[in-house]
Write a protein that holds these residues in place. Structure first.
Motif, PDB file in Angstrom:
ATOM      1  N   ASN A   1       1.207  -1.143   0.004  1.00 53.01           N
ATOM      2  CA  ASN A   1       0.392  -0.318   0.435  1.00 53.01           C
ATOM      3  C   ASN A   1       0.971   1.592   0.122  1.00 53.01           C
ATOM      4  N   ALA A   2       2.216   1.040  -0.045  1.00 55.40           N
ATOM      5  CA  ALA A   2       2.896   2.034  -0.411  1.00 55.40           C
ATOM      6  C   ALA A   2       3.224   2.405  -1.711  1.00 55.40           C
ATOM      7  N   SER A   3       3.169   4.430  -2.136  1.00 57.09           N
ATOM      8  CA  SER A   3       3.172   4.541  -3.274  1.00 57.09           C
ATOM      9  C   SER A   3       4.664   4.731  -3.494  1.00 57.09           C
ATOM     10  N   LEU A   4       5.302   3.921  -4.519  1.00 58.42           N
ATOM     11  CA  LEU A   4       6.865   3.399  -4.576  1.00 58.42           C
ATOM     12  C   LEU A   4       6.684   4.345  -6.297  1.00 58.42           C
ATOM     13  N   PRO A   5       7.708   4.908  -6.733  1.00 63.06           N
ATOM     14  CA  PRO A   5       8.519   4.831  -8.059  1.00 63.06           C
ATOM     15  C   PRO A   5       8.390   3.573  -8.996  1.00 63.06           C
ATOM     16  N   GLY A   6       8.013   3.058  -9.425  1.00 63.31           N
ATOM     17  CA  GLY A   6       8.129   1.686 -10.295  1.00 63.31           C
ATOM     18  C   GLY A   6       9.181   1.658 -11.312  1.00 63.31           C
ATOM     19  N   SER A   7       9.742   2.661 -11.540  1.00 58.80           N
ATOM     20  CA  SER A   7      11.123   2.887 -12.608  1.00 58.80           C
ATOM     21  C   SER A   7      12.616   2.709 -11.523  1.00 58.80           C
ATOM     22  N   ARG A   8      11.790   2.970 -10.000  1.00 60.04           N
ATOM     23  CA  ARG A   8      13.092   2.596  -8.988  1.00 60.04           C
ATOM     24  C   ARG A   8      13.399   2.043  -8.429  1.00 60.04           C
ATOM     25  N   THR A   9      11.580   0.938  -8.204  1.00 57.04           N
ATOM     26  CA  THR A   9      11.684   0.126  -7.384  1.00 57.04           C
ATOM     27  C   THR A   9      11.977  -1.435  -8.261  1.00 57.04           C
ATOM     28  N   ILE A  10      12.594  -2.356  -7.652  1.00 53.26           N
ATOM     29  CA  ILE A  10      13.290  -3.563  -8.002  1.00 53.26           C
ATOM     30  C   ILE A  10      12.622  -4.379  -6.877  1.00 53.26           C
ATOM     31  N   ILE A  11      11.642  -5.282  -7.203  1.00 50.45           N
ATOM     32  CA  ILE A  11      11.197  -6.656  -6.790  1.00 50.45           C
ATOM     33  C   ILE A  11      12.329  -8.007  -6.647  1.00 50.45           C
ATOM     34  N   THR A  12      12.894  -7.302  -5.359  1.00 50.32           N
ATOM     35  CA  THR A  12      14.249  -8.673  -7.151  1.00 50.32           C
ATOM     36  C   THR A  12      14.076 -10.459  -6.296  1.00 50.32           C
ATOM     37  N   ALA A  13      12.827 -10.790  -6.033  1.00 46.97           N
ATOM     38  CA  ALA A  13      11.998 -12.016  -5.534  1.00 46.97           C
ATOM     39  C   ALA A  13      10.914 -12.510  -7.752  1.00 46.97           C
ATOM     40  N   ASN A  14      10.768 -10.830  -7.897  1.00 52.05           N
ATOM     41  CA  ASN A  14       9.896 -11.273  -9.066  1.00 52.05           C
ATOM     42  C   ASN A  14      10.092 -12.423 -10.538  1.00 52.05           C
TER      43      ASN A  14
ATOM     44  N   PHE B   1      12.503 -14.820 -10.527  1.00 56.83           N
ATOM     45  CA  PHE B   1      11.647 -16.723  -9.560  1.00 56.83           C
ATOM     46  C   PHE B   1      10.821 -16.695  -9.436  1.00 56.83           C
ATOM     47  N   ARG B   2       9.757 -15.750  -9.756  1.00 58.70           N
ATOM     48  CA  ARG B   2       8.168 -16.007  -9.423  1.00 58.70           C
ATOM     49  C   ARG B   2       7.680 -17.105  -9.337  1.00 58.70           C
ATOM     50  N   ASP B   3       7.758 -18.363 -10.406  1.00 58.87           N
ATOM     51  CA  ASP B   3       7.727 -19.444 -10.581  1.00 58.87           C
ATOM     52  C   ASP B   3       7.759 -20.209  -9.648  1.00 58.87           C
ATOM     53  N   GLN B   4       9.431 -20.271  -8.706  1.00 60.54           N
ATOM     54  CA  GLN B   4       9.791 -20.687  -7.758  1.00 60.54           C
ATOM     55  C   GLN B   4       9.194 -20.219  -6.114  1.00 60.54           C
ATOM     56  N   TRP B   5       8.309 -19.191  -6.213  1.00 61.45           N
ATOM     57  CA  TRP B   5       7.346 -18.827  -4.686  1.00 61.45           C
ATOM     58  C   TRP B   5       7.028 -19.832  -3.911  1.00 61.45           C
ATOM     59  N   LEU B   6       6.899 -20.216  -2.637  1.00 61.17           N
ATOM     60  CA  LEU B   6       6.460 -21.313  -2.535  1.00 61.17           C
ATOM     61  C   LEU B   6       5.379 -20.801  -1.268  1.00 61.17           C
ATOM     62  N   GLU B   7       4.207 -21.602  -1.483  1.00 62.46           N
ATOM     63  CA  GLU B   7       3.247 -21.556  -0.991  1.00 62.46           C
ATOM     64  C   GLU B   7       3.430 -21.959   0.916  1.00 62.46           C
ATOM     65  N   SER B   8       3.021 -20.403   1.296  1.00 58.51           N
ATOM     66  CA  SER B   8       2.674 -20.415   3.143  1.00 58.51           C
ATOM     67  C   SER B   8       1.441 -21.203   3.932  1.00 58.51           C
ATOM     68  N   THR B   9       1.878 -22.318   4.488  1.00 61.19           N
ATOM     69  CA  THR B   9       0.858 -22.933   5.224  1.00 61.19           C
ATOM     70  C   THR B   9      -0.151 -22.176   6.039  1.00 61.19           C
TER      71      THR B   9
ATOM     72  N   SER C   1       8.207 -15.666   2.744  1.00 57.96           N
ATOM     73  CA  SER C   1       8.651 -14.729   2.090  1.00 57.96           C
ATOM     74  C   SER C   1       9.735 -14.781   2.499  1.00 57.96           C
ATOM     75  N   HIS C   2      10.127 -15.542   3.134  1.00 61.16           N
ATOM     76  CA  HIS C   2      12.099 -16.280   3.468  1.00 61.16           C
ATOM     77  C   HIS C   2      13.309 -17.182   2.291  1.00 61.16           C
ATOM     78  N   THR C   3      12.882 -15.610   1.021  1.00 58.41           N
ATOM     79  CA  THR C   3      12.690 -16.609   0.054  1.00 58.41           C
ATOM     80  C   THR C   3      14.796 -16.674  -0.395  1.00 58.41           C
ATOM     81  N   TRP C   4      15.847 -15.312   0.048  1.00 57.86           N
ATOM     82  CA  TRP C   4      16.559 -15.795   0.518  1.00 57.86           C
ATOM     83  C   TRP C   4      17.706 -16.939   1.400  1.00 57.86           C
TER      84      TRP C   4
END
Lengths: 398, 325
Positions: free
Chosen positions: B106-119, B121-129, B155-158
């Protein structure tokens, strides 16, 4: 005739004109307006072209739904109220993920008191070089900043609120008006941005009814028309009487959610800023192949629009010049008749010793003074026209 | 002779007054660029791994900001609108993604300067129980109209070194492209060193995956990616192990121990003496594996790779016949 005689003739001319002040003023105004109008029109067209092309040139590419390129460009750059088709917001990610360009989304369907509400990325303000003159930028959904003209016109500033317009009085399924918190006012930019409301893209989606926050059911548990009962799992069941909040407070944002994947939610356009010329070429080729979107180059589209405007402007200027010539002829006739009416006065001047040259100088001085006054007035009108916005024509259409 | 100058003079005066007051509708406000911030470009990172990557790759050429550096919990961080405005001003904003840091939604962040680093490998995200936010799941009306329940992602992808390496690569690309006045050669060289370190961690995770580790219980729902990377037979307790009153109660943990035969409990920090006694009564030995969303200490100087290496050493030591110095 010596200098003294010349000055006396001019003095007599001035006193005559002053004695017939109303008539002289009407002549000055008629001549002045006739001279000023073609100049003002020409000036507005030239400045309009410069300003319009400048905004178009600073907007490399625009993407939107298939349809008229002119509508898309005018909507995306001047926020004109004509409805535009929409494209899914995932297009923004597809373009930025290419690494070739930045993309700034634009949601343009909402209005607040007639002013355009532009839902976008906060980076739009940087892109347009818009500075915050007072307050701060928007940080979360529900907040907005106002363009300088809009803020001045409505007397609004940071801490005030502005209510969006309902989508339609008969559209009970449409979005609810949203009360936006004003967090800042932009410095004047002498552009359409001065008359707009800027907010986060998600705010526009909420206005359009694609997302909402909910009342905490604990707050309304004693209102049977709102709370219908409790499910088997112990969850409260609210009736349709529960309404979305008309203002997004920081607490309510915790419950904000959208119906569906945000990537599928609509935007009316997006501004594409390629990294360099090569990226622009590659990206343009890729985007032009896609049938579900339309790519427009504002500089090309606006040049075509201006070409038509020029033709109309040239015609208008020609008409005004013809009108001016007619006015000049009428004024000349008035002066000629005036001389005939003043025959006795001129005879008297001749009998008391004024030579033909003095009388000619007297009459010529009156014409020169009137023409000088008209020229001064025309210049003032022209100078005043510079206070009008450079892109007046497009603004009037908004 | 009486002369009436008033109308003509009025016309001239009016025109001059108009020129003086009404003509200049412009404010005279100069239209300049936003003031440039002095000092090195700033990078904002929403958790410790990204903060560490940015510091390692940026060196002294960039200033890194993060809630972790101010003693805030990256997991529980809820910036005020004013703090979000400060974040907007960063030259580069590195976010984890995969539903880490809910405030970013819900934060207004500038898309051009924002990098969502886990995007990447989105297909490797694991579902949380584990559902943290049940308030998002609701329906409109008794018939369930408009149900919009959705999956939650771990969310603890690292904690998967391979994914951490991808996140570091995304951060490196952003730093090379988006930081004005910073030597891309220097960033690239330091990024290569970082990638080599993360590659060594990935190799160690692969080695652990080949070992026969005993079943393990995770005390908190943060180890999904670690389990995936190291092939752990991990059982989720969601015990909130160090709280005064355990989340799921002792009985469920006891049943889990009996059902799995696990003798080790992954814990995010050293347990209190009372908790240690409780664990030993259950026949569980705590194994310290830091989730690393935050640094172990706010003013610590150890990098993510050092601390992650320590995590993997702890796991490797659980294998029969393995010992790590």
């Amino acid at each position: 005739m010596n200098l003294r005689g010349l000055l006396n003739a001019i003095n007599l001319a001035w006193r005559h004109l002053a004695f017939h002040g109303v008539r002289s003023s009407i002549l000055v105004l008629a001549l002045g307006i006739s001279a000023a109008l073609p100049l003002v029109i020409q000036s507005l067209i030239e400045r309009g072209e410069t300003a319009t092309m400048a905004r178009a040139d600073r907007t490399p590419l625009v993407v939107g739904a298939p349809g008229g390129g002119i509508d898309l460009v005018l909507g995306a750059l001047w926020f004109l109220p004509e409805p535009l088709g929409s494209i899914p917001s995932r297009t923004v990610g597809e373009i930025t993920d290419s690494g070739l360009a930045d993309a700034l989304p634009l949601s343009l369907s909402a209005r607040a008191g007639g002013a355009p509400v532009v839902g976008t990325d906060v980076g739009y303000l940087d892109f347009r070089d818009l500075r915050i003159a007072e307050g701060r930028s928007f940080a979360v959904p529900g907040e907005c900043v106002l363009g300088a003209d809009l803020a001045a016109k409505r007397g609004l500033g940071p801490g005030d609120t502005i209510l969006t317009d309902p989508e339609g009085l008969l559209d009970i399924g449409g979005g609810y008006p949203l009360r936006l918190r004003i967090t800042g006012v932009l410095a004047p930019a002498r552009s359409p941005d001065d008359g707009a409301v800027f907010c986060d893209l998600r705010t526009s989606w909420i206005i359009a009814g694609h997302g909402h926050v909910h009342i905490d059911l604990e707050e309304v548990k004693d209102e049977p028309e709102v709370l219908m009962g409790t499910s088997e799992e112990g969850r409260s069941i609210a009736s349709a009487a529960i309404t979305p909040y008309t203002e997004l407070t920081p607490e309510r944002l915790e419950t904000l959610h959208f119906h569906g994947n945000p990537e599928d939610l609509p935007i009316e356009g997006l501004v594409v800023v390629p990294r360099d010329a090569k990226s622009s070429t590659i990206l343009s080729a890729r985007l032009e192949r896609r049938g579900e979107i339309q790519l427009a180059r504002p500089s090309v589209v606006i040049a075509e629009v201006l070409e038509r405007v020029f033709k109309i402007g040239a015609l208008l200027a020609g008409i005004l010049v013809a009108t001016g010539v007619a006015t000049l002829a009428v004024v000349a006739l008035v002066l000629a008749l005036s001389i005939r009416l003043r025959r006795d006065e001129l005879d008297t001047l001749s009998r008391i010793g004024a030579g033909r040259a003095t009388i000619a100088t007297l009459l010529l001085s009156e014409v020169v003074i009137l023409a000088g006054g008209a020229a001064l007035f025309a210049l003032l009108v022209l100078a005043c026209s510079f206070s009008l916005p450079d892109d007046l024509v497009l603004r009037l259409a908004n | 002779m009486t002369t009436n100058h008033a109308p003509l003079l009025g016309l001239v005066a009016g025109a001059l007054l108009l020129a003086a007051t009404g003509c200049d509708g412009t404010s005279g406000e100069p239209r300049g660029a936003a003031p440039e911030a002095s000092g090195p470009p700033t990078v904002f990172a929403d958790n410790f791994p990204l903060q560490s990557f940015a510091q390692v790759m940026g060196g002294t050429e960039v200033e890194v900001n993060s809630p972790c550096l101010e003693g805030e919990s990256a997991v529980d961080y809820r910036p005020t609108p004013e703090q979000i405005i400060e974040i907007q001003d960063a030259s580069l904003i590195l976010l984890n993604g995969a539903e880490f840091a809910n405030w970013t939604a819900n934060a207004s962040l500038p898309g051009s300067r924002t990098i969502i680093t886990a995007n990447a490998f989105r297909d490797q995200w694991l579902e949380s129980t584990h559902h943290h936010h049940h308030d998002h799941d609701h329906q409109h009306g008794p018939e369930g109209e408009g149900v919009h329940d959705h999956a939650h992602w771990a969310s603890h992808t690292w904690l998967d070194p391979n994914l951490a390496r991808e996140q570091a690569a995304a951060a490196a690309a952003g730093m090379q492209n988006r930081l004005p006045g910073v030597s891309t050669v220097g960033i690239r060289a330091r990024a290569e060193d970082l990638m080599a370190e993360l590659g060594a961690l990935a190799d160690q995770a692969a080695l652990i995956r080949g070992l026969e580790l005993p079943p393990i219980i995770g005390s908190e729902p943060v180890y999904e990616y670690l389990a995936s990377a190291c092939g752990l037979d991990l059982h989720e307790a969601d015990w909130h192990w160090n709280e005064p009153t355990p989340h799921d109660g002792m009985e469920s943990l006891r049943n889990l121990v009996l059902a799995t035969g696990a003798r080790h409990l992954l814990v995010p920090s050293a347990p209190t003496a009372e908790r240690l006694e409780v664990l030993r009564e259950l026949g569980l030995e705590p194994v310290l594996v830091m989730p690393l969303a935050n640094p172990p200490t706010p003013d610590g100087t150890e990098t993510f790779t050092t601390l992650m290496g320590r995590n993997l050493d702890q796991l490797q030591a659980l294998a029969p016949g393995q010992s790590v110095d």
